[in-house]
Enzyme design. Structure first.
Site, PDB file in Angstrom:
ATOM      1  N   CYS A  21      48.383  40.896  44.805  1.00 15.53           N
ATOM      2  CA  CYS A  21      47.185  41.501  44.222  1.00 15.53           C
ATOM      3  C   CYS A  21      46.434  40.495  43.338  1.00 15.53           C
ATOM      4  CB  CYS A  21      47.549  42.794  43.484  1.00 15.53           C
ATOM      5  SG  CYS A  21      46.121  43.895  43.372  1.00 15.53           S
ATOM      6  N   HIS A  26      50.266  45.925  47.345  1.00 15.16           N
ATOM      7  CA  HIS A  26      51.513  45.822  46.581  1.00 15.16           C
ATOM      8  C   HIS A  26      52.712  46.133  47.484  1.00 15.16           C
ATOM      9  CE1 HIS A  26      49.820  45.408  42.502  1.00 15.16           C
ATOM     10  NE2 HIS A  26      48.807  46.096  42.996  1.00 15.16           N
ATOM     11  N   GLU A  53      55.732  45.548  47.053  1.00 11.47           N
ATOM     12  CA  GLU A  53      56.925  45.931  46.284  1.00 11.47           C
ATOM     13  C   GLU A  53      57.095  47.446  46.195  1.00 11.47           C
ATOM     14  OE1 GLU A  53      54.157  44.627  45.055  1.00 11.47           O
ATOM     15  OE2 GLU A  53      53.656  45.423  43.079  1.00 11.47           O
TER      16      GLU A  53
HETATM   17  N1  GLN Z   1      42.567  42.990  38.428  1.00 11.71           N
HETATM   18  C1  GLN Z   1      42.469  42.879  39.837  1.00 11.71           C
HETATM   19  C2  GLN Z   1      41.545  43.913  40.437  1.00 11.71           C
HETATM   20  O1  GLN Z   1      41.237  44.895  39.835  1.00 11.71           O
HETATM   21  C3  GLN Z   1      43.844  42.963  40.462  1.00 11.71           C
HETATM   22  C4  GLN Z   1      44.532  44.268  40.203  1.00 11.71           C
HETATM   23  C5  GLN Z   1      46.017  44.214  40.402  1.00 11.71           C
HETATM   24  O2  GLN Z   1      46.612  43.133  40.432  1.00 11.71           O
HETATM   25  N2  GLN Z   1      46.654  45.346  40.534  1.00 11.71           N
HETATM   26  O3  GLN Z   1      41.123  43.783  41.553  1.00 11.71           O
END
Ligand code: GLN
Length: 554
Positions: free
Chosen positions: A400, A528, A530
């Site tokens: 992410c 994600h 995970e």
């Molecule tokens: N801050 C980034 C976004 O909003 C990544 C978010 C995250 O890593 N969950 O896109």
């Protein structure tokens, strides 16, 4: 990963529900101190019932006033766990999914904030016809409705009541579950209470008094626990368990200990060996077969027979509260269980790394993960870690925000776009070469989550890519929690320099995975992974990463 995107509307707030006539309810409360591991015990109990062929679900009832943990700092509350239907929930739901095959959804967790929100909305709409609205019965009725919501199609619903008995906030929840027991009876409702039996070094004694007081507190509320689970740092001798049984009026076979274990995944077998599942099924008159525990036995034997060790660093900004990266660290452990390697996880503070020599800090690790995150703090340290991995051929897994920073690092260092940045870095930044930006808000996938792209979405993997080989299939479903996306204007430039967009959303609009061609293992994803890993079914990306990390070495 096979889960489907299943965004469904929440049931009407006014809808009143009743208990399922066939579902049995197990309520798990905690006393003495917080952080006893109630979630893991609830999940282990569910795992044992599932091993007996019963259909289970789990619910987390949180007494805090926040409507959901979506806006709570990971430093205070641990990670925000995202379900397949896009709910931002408590990290205990992660344990529930890792220990069982139950699929968590929005209705599997609720907070005081949601309960009050609903009751106040009903009151404003005039649903109470001018009556006085009170904690009993309106708030407790709403709590009961929320407990009954996910209990269709299951044999047992295990409900964990957050907080500690004696807290002001927990009272309406305890009153609601007391009413459920008195309405449904002891064949349909069972109470498990978890306490701590501390060892006082000065006196060299184990102390049962806090447990006695905690049970007394529960009884004052009208709840007599059926099962007591005593958390302890060391094994409790039979005389202590007997004392607890007599003083707390709980049958001897229903006083069970949960001593510290070297892995949480050994807990189901530990609880089974003391008869926890037997006591539950007998008390609730649940006809079930003998448990099939082969999966848990395999996990325990792999944990006890590791053939190697590897060192993995998670570079982040919430490193002082390791629960912030709970699912990532658990997913690394699951992969370690599969490959029989002990994955030692080290948390590196990204802000500290900004002023340190990356080789001195990172040189001892066999692989680096940069997990999700928000905001500007610590980004330079994370980017430094990514440069270190890219230039030293060290396995790198970007998740992410970790992916978003990896593409900025690549744009700056390889494409020579020194001003490359993200829309998240603030207005003061150069607006040239914004590599991750807010996408076109008309996209349907985004509208569903408001400003966030949340929950499970389908992704297509590129033929011939490393990631497709790792997953062993071309279409996957993974969970998301982010706002920004890779700026498509740069796709071609990235590809020409060896950073390939190897995963795209179904409509081909958003980049979901990028991988570096000439590198041992450099994969980053917008989703994600995970969140879908379990010890019985480690996630393919974590499995592949740990395999590479384990086989390598620096
Ligand atoms: N801050 C980034 C976004 O909003 C990544 C978010 C995250 O890593 N969950 O896109």
């Amino acid at each position: 990963m096979d889960e489907q995107s299943n965004h469904t509307p929440t049931p009407s707030t006014a809808q009143q529900q009743s208990s399922s006539p066939t579902c049995k309810y197990v309520f798990v409360t905690g006393g003495v101190v917080s952080s006893l591991g109630k979630g893991i015990v609830a999940a282990s109990a569910a795992a044992l019932l599932e091993a007996r062929g019963l259909r289970v679900t789990l619910i987390k009832a949180d007494p805090y006033i926040n409507v959901d943990p979506g806006t709570m700092s990971p430093q205070q509350h641990g990670e925000v766990y995202v379900t397949s239907d896009g709910a931002e929930t408590d990290l205990d739901l992660g344990h529930y999914e890792r220990f069982t095959s139950a699929k968590m959804r929005k209705e599997n967790s609720f907070s005081t904030g949601q309960i009050y929100d609903r009751v106040i909305n009903n009151e404003r709409r005039g649903d109470y016809l001018g009556g006085t609205v009170q904690v009993v019965p309106q708030i407790t009725d709403a709590i009961k409705d929320y407990i009954y919501r996910p209990s269709t199609d299951v044999d047992v619903s295990i409900v964990e009541i957050g907080g500690t008995v004696g807290d002001i906030e927990s009272l309406p929840f305890l009153e609601a579950v007391r009413q459920i027991r008195s309405q449904l009876g002891s064949r349909q409702v069972l109470f498990i209470h978890m306490t701590l039996v501390p060892y006082l070094h000065a006196a060299q004694e184990l102390k049962t008094k806090p447990t006695q007081h905690s049970v007394k507190n529960l009884r004052q509320i009208g709840i007599q626990p059926d099962i007591l689970i005593c958390r302890a740092e060391r094994e409790l001798p039979p005389r202590i368990l007997q004392k607890v049984s007599i003083t707390c009026d709980v049958r001897a076979e229903a006083v069970i200990q949960a001593q510290n274990m070297d892995s949480i995944y050994k807990l189901p077998l530990h609880l089974h060996s003391q008869g926890l599942d037997k006591v539950i099924v007998e008390s609730l008159k649940l006809g079930s077969r003998e448990p099939d525990l082969r999966g848990w036995q395999q996990i325990t034997s792999n944990l006890d027979a590791t053939t190697s060790e590897c060192e993995v660093a998670i570079v982040g900004k919430y490193v002082n509260v390791i629960d912030s990266y709970k699912s990532v660290s658990e997913a690394l452990i699951h992969a370690g269980i599969k490959h029989r390697t002990k994955v030692n996880i080290h948390y590196v503070d990204a802000e500290q790394l900004e002023i340190q020599d990356p080789a001195a800090v990172l040189g001892k690790f066999h692989g680096i993960v940069v997990p999700g995150g928000f905001g500007e703090r610590g980004i330079d340290g994370k980017i430094k870690a990514i440069t270190y991995c890219r230039t030293n051929n060290l396995p790198f897994f970007g998740i992410c925000y970790g992916m978003q920073l990896a593409v900025i690092e690549f744009a700056r260092s390889v494409l020579g776009l020194s001003h490359a940045n993200s829309a998240e870095f603030g207005e003061s930044n150069n607006q040239e070469h914004v590599i991750t930006h807010l996408p076109n808000q008309t996209n349907t996938a985004l509208n569903k989550g408001g400003t966030m792209r949340l929950g499970s979405l389908a992704c297509q993997l590129l033929d011939g890519s490393k990631v497709k080989r790792i997953y062993g299939k071309g279409v996957i479903n993974e969970r998301h929690r982010h706002r920004l996306v890779f700026n498509n204007a740069y796709r071609e430039q990235f590809r020409q320099q060896g950073m390939v967009c190897s995963g795209l959303t179904d409509d081909l609009e958003f980049v979901e995975v990028l991988e570096l061609q000439d590198h041992r293992w450099f994969i980053c994803c917008q989703y994600h992974p995970e969140l879908q890993s379990s010890p019985r079914l480690p996630h393919p990306l974590f499995s592949s990463f740990v395999e590479e990390v384990d086989g390598g070495g620096v």
